[in-house]
Design an enzyme around this catalytic site. Structure first.
Site, PDB file in Angstrom:
ATOM      1  N   ARG A 223       0.832  -1.206   0.000  1.00 59.43           N
ATOM      2  CA  ARG A 223       0.000   0.000   0.000  1.00 59.43           C
ATOM      3  C   ARG A 223       0.869   1.260   0.000  1.00 59.43           C
ATOM      4  NH1 ARG A 223      -4.320   0.688   4.734  1.00 59.43           N
ATOM      5  NH2 ARG A 223      -2.436   1.095   5.937  1.00 59.43           N
TER       6      ARG A 223
ATOM      7  N   LYS B 134      -2.703   6.779   1.123  1.00 56.13           N
ATOM      8  CA  LYS B 134      -2.474   7.116   2.535  1.00 56.13           C
ATOM      9  C   LYS B 134      -1.445   8.244   2.550  1.00 56.13           C
ATOM     10  CE  LYS B 134      -2.179   4.778   6.966  1.00 56.13           C
ATOM     11  NZ  LYS B 134      -3.304   5.513   7.542  1.00 56.13           N
TER      12      LYS B 134
ATOM     13  N   GLU C  16     -16.123   6.027   5.737  1.00 59.34           N
ATOM     14  CA  GLU C  16     -15.289   5.375   6.753  1.00 59.34           C
ATOM     15  C   GLU C  16     -15.312   6.261   7.985  1.00 59.34           C
ATOM     16  OE1 GLU C  16     -11.189   5.137   5.482  1.00 59.34           O
ATOM     17  OE2 GLU C  16     -11.143   7.211   4.826  1.00 59.34           O
TER      18      GLU C  16
END
Ligand code: PMP
Length: 288
Positions: free
Chosen positions: A50, A149, A182
């Site tokens: 990721r 991220k 989220e």
């Protein structure tokens, strides 16, 4: 505390980056939050994948290979004599001028911190969290993909501030269309009629490493799981709700905006998921 910073281990007092680093000036960079459990780095390869995709998405070339990233992460834990820790891996665009242009930043900076973790108090794992929905919407994939991220967490921070103003530790953020995206730093799951449901990344969820573990756990315990477009109605009418994250692990939610969810206590499927998660963290991962 020893910090890895651009090729060396330095004392925390000496771990400094420039005021001209675009990670600081513009939030131009990416990061990972990773856990070390009993000497195992939980799903390290997944975190690093990721990390690499986040960097690729912002056209930042990481200065280290996958193997070097594994070594740096593990060595940072070893240098600090840790067996249980929270690890923060960060890559910034590096030093540039006061303009935005990332191509004027000569080389990215990469650092790794391994430290003790502060968890939610145990009572919340036993009795569940009361969370709220905040007015700040989760930024949409067309503006800044939440799958990256990045060091740009202001959207989440505004949500976190509002959660605190409403007396809650965590909050649901809806996307621009009003679907559940989220939480400010966690993914959301509900259980309805024996199925586990969660919003997809296209609705504004980060592809959480804990979230992906839940898909494996669901298979293990024989509970169907799928991604859905989720509204607040779905949470109101859910039988159970829980959140997942590297820091939070799996935490039951028993109230949203003052309304009880299901029976108002951690549900049986949530408890089975949590038990499986706690078993897995000790065995799944990269040994230091
Ligand atoms: N969503 C956001 C916005 C996050 O920052 C995080 C990480 N704390 C998560 C979800 C959960 O992801 P993970 O399970 O990989 O920690």
């Amino acid at each position: 505390m020893k910090i890895y910073l651009d090729g060396r281990f330095v004392d925390d007092a000496d771990a400094k980056v420039s005021v001209f680093d675009h990670g600081l000036l513009y939030g131009d960079g990416v990061f990972e939050g990773i856990r070390l459990y009993g000497g195992n780095v939980f799903r390290l390869e997944e975190h690093l994948e990721r990390f690499e995709y986040s960097a690729k998405a912002i056209l930042l070339t990481l200065p280290l290979s996958r193997k070097e990233l594994v070594d740096v992460t593990c060595e940072t834990c070893r240098q600090n004599g840790l067996t249980d820790a929270y690890i923060r891996l960060v890559a910034t665009r590096g030093v540039g001028d006061l303009g935005l242009a990332p191509w004027l930043c000569a080389k990215p900076s990469l650092f790794c911190i391994a430290s003790k973790i502060s968890l939610y108090p145990k009572e919340y794992y036993d009795n569940g969290l009361a969370i709220v929905t905040v007015p700040t919407r989760r930024i949409g994939p067309a503006a800044l993909p939440p799958t990256i991220k990045s060091l740009n967490y202001l959207n989440n921070i505004l949500g976190k501030i509002e959660a605190k103003q409403f007396g809650a530790l965590e909050a649901i953020m809806l996307n621009e269309q009003g679907y559940v995206a989220e939480c400010t730093a966690d993914n959301v799951f509900i259980v309805h009629k024996g199925e586990i449901l969660t919003p997809s990344a296209s609705q504004g969820a980060l592809k959480g490493v804990t979230r992906s573990t839940i898909f494996d756990i669901a298979q293990e315990i024989g509970v169907p799981i799928r991604e859905v477009n989720m509204t607040r109605y779905d949470v109101w009418c859910a039988d159970e709700c829980f959140l997942t994250g590297t820091g939070a692990e799996v935490i039951p939610v028993v109230k949203l905006d003052g309304r009880e969810i299901g029976a108002g206590k951690p549900g049986p499927i949530t408890q089975r998921v949590l038990a499986s998660f706690r078993r897995r963290v000790l065995v799944e991962g990269t040994r230091l």
